[in-house]
Design an enzyme around this catalytic site. Structure first.
Site, short mmCIF file in Angstrom:
data_model
loop_
_atom_site.label_atom_id
_atom_site.label_comp_id
_atom_site.label_asym_id
_atom_site.label_seq_id
_atom_site.Cartn_x
_atom_site.Cartn_y
_atom_site.Cartn_z
CG HIS A 129 -2.26 0.82 1.40
ND1 HIS A 129 -2.39 1.79 -0.07
CD2 HIS A 129 -3.00 1.18 2.09
CE1 HIS A 129 -3.52 2.37 -0.01
NE2 HIS A 129 -3.89 2.10 1.33
CG ASP A 219 -3.85 -2.66 8.55
OD1 ASP A 219 -5.08 -2.08 8.72
OD2 ASP A 219 -3.45 -2.93 7.51
CB CYS A 259 -3.63 2.54 7.14
SG CYS A 259 -4.26 0.86 7.60
N1 NVA Z 1 -4.66 -4.19 5.51
C1 NVA Z 1 -5.90 -3.23 5.19
C2 NVA Z 1 -5.25 -2.13 4.85
C3 NVA Z 1 -6.65 -1.19 4.51
C4 NVA Z 1 -6.18 0.16 3.95
C5 NVA Z 1 -6.52 -4.03 4.03
O1 NVA Z 1 -5.72 -4.59 3.07
O2 NVA Z 1 -7.36 -4.42 4.12
N1 CP Z 2 -6.21 3.61 4.38
C1 CP Z 2 -6.92 3.41 3.19
O1 CP Z 2 -6.51 3.05 2.11
O2 CP Z 2 -8.49 3.51 3.46
P1 CP Z 2 -9.62 3.14 2.28
O3 CP Z 2 -9.44 1.52 2.42
O4 CP Z 2 -10.71 3.71 2.91
O5 CP Z 2 -9.14 3.47 0.91
#
Ligand code: NVA
Ligand code: CP
Length: 300
Positions: A129, A219, A259
């Site tokens: 990310h 997270d 995040c």
């Molecule tokens: N680790 C989480 C981050 C969301 C912004 C996901 O992948 O769902």
């Molecule tokens: N942190 C983040 O990427 O948030 P969303 O999943 O809402 O885009």
């Protein structure tokens, strides 16, 4: 820099340039001086997973830069019915000036870049990310004045966030500690690279990892796509929580970042989240500024 696929592709100088531009764009925006640097340009935004921050910040960012953004749900695109990414990339390259994609496999993002002829931005995969971590670095640098030498500890699953924090923070000269269960460690190649190129540790001894941190990051325990594992993960990760007792082990003035979205009472307690809300929501705001910098670097 032709794409933003993962932070390990970028040099320290490239990351620094993005952060500097992000700060400048943020200052200009607050002063009401947005410049139409991407006038006439269109960004396509492909989403195979949900999003609040990524979608809204990219879309708003493009408008603030004088361009357009198209929200493309994979449910509506032919890609969702099996049209190959090689073909999608070559077609969309003829209409658009850039693509932001949120999907599952990192390979799909790499393939879009390989077969397309326009800049590709990774808006989250199971592996990485990068946009989030650029905003995180901007937020840390804003509050602390520097990145070099600061210790960041990530508590939780060795997921996309952990991977991108390792790549971004080690590149910028920060110390990185990951507190995670042995069976949920970050990417092995990335950890080997981090250990060879910086100050890196990964252990299930949560307190040892958190100790003397300048930034604590967490997270969700179950990421998008892992919904079926959520119950099992609640057991495995029960102790991997950022709470007041853990924060007592950190350096004075330690920041807390997340995040988002956050699950209060799981990876973070309500009191810690609220005590650090200014930092966490500034971090969310910085998605807008950091991504505008990425868009300008790639599409102008
Ligand atoms: N680790 C989480 C981050 C969301 C912004 C996901 O992948 O769902
Ligand atoms: N942190 C983040 O990427 O948030 P969303 O999943 O809402 O885009």
């Amino acid at each position: 820099m032709n794409h933003l696929l993962k932070l390990s592709d970028l040099t320290k100088a490239e990351i620094t340039d993005i952060l500097d531009l992000a700060d400048e764009l943020k200052k200009n925006h607050k002063a009401g001086n947005d410049e139409p640097l991407l006038k006439g340009k269109t960004l396509g935004m492909i989403f195979q997973k949900s999003s609040t921050r990524t979608r809204v910040s990219f879309e708003t960012g493009m408008y603030q830069l004088g361009g357009n953004a198209l929200f493309l749900s994979s449910r509506d695109l032919q890609i969702g019915r099996g049209e190959p990414v090689q073909d999608t990339a070559r077609v969309l390259s003829r209409y658009l000036d850039g693509i932001m994609i949120r999907t599952f496999a990192q390979q799909e993002v790499e393939d879009l870049a390989k077969y397309g002829s326009i800049p590709i931005i990774n808006g989250l995969t199971d592996y990485a990310h990068p946009c989030q971590v650029l905003a995180d670095l901007q937020t840390i640098r804003e509050k602390k004045g520097t990145l070099e030498g600061l210790k960041l500890c990530f508590v939780g699953d060795g997921n996309n966030m952990a991977n991108s924090l390792i790549a971004g923070c080690i590149k910028m000269g920060m110390k990185v500690a990951i507190a995670c269960p042995d069976a949920y460690q970050p990417d092995a190649d990335l950890m080997a690279w981090a250990a060879a190129n910086g100050d890196f540790a990964c252990s299930s001894d949560i307190d040892a990892m958190v100790k003397d941190s300048d930034v604590v990051y967490t997270d969700v325990w179950a990421s998008m796509g892992q919904e079926e594992e959520a119950k099992e993960r609640q057991k495995v990760f029960a102790d991997y929580q950022v709470n007041a007792a853990r924060m007592a082990l950190t350096h004075e003035g330690c920041m807390v970042l997340h995040c988002l979205p956050a699950h209060r009472g799981e990876e973070i307690t309500e009191d810690v989240l609220e005590a650090h809300a200014d930092e966490i929501f500034e971090e969310a705001e910085n998605r807008l500024h950091a991504q505008k910098a990425v868009l300008v670097k790639l599409m102008k």
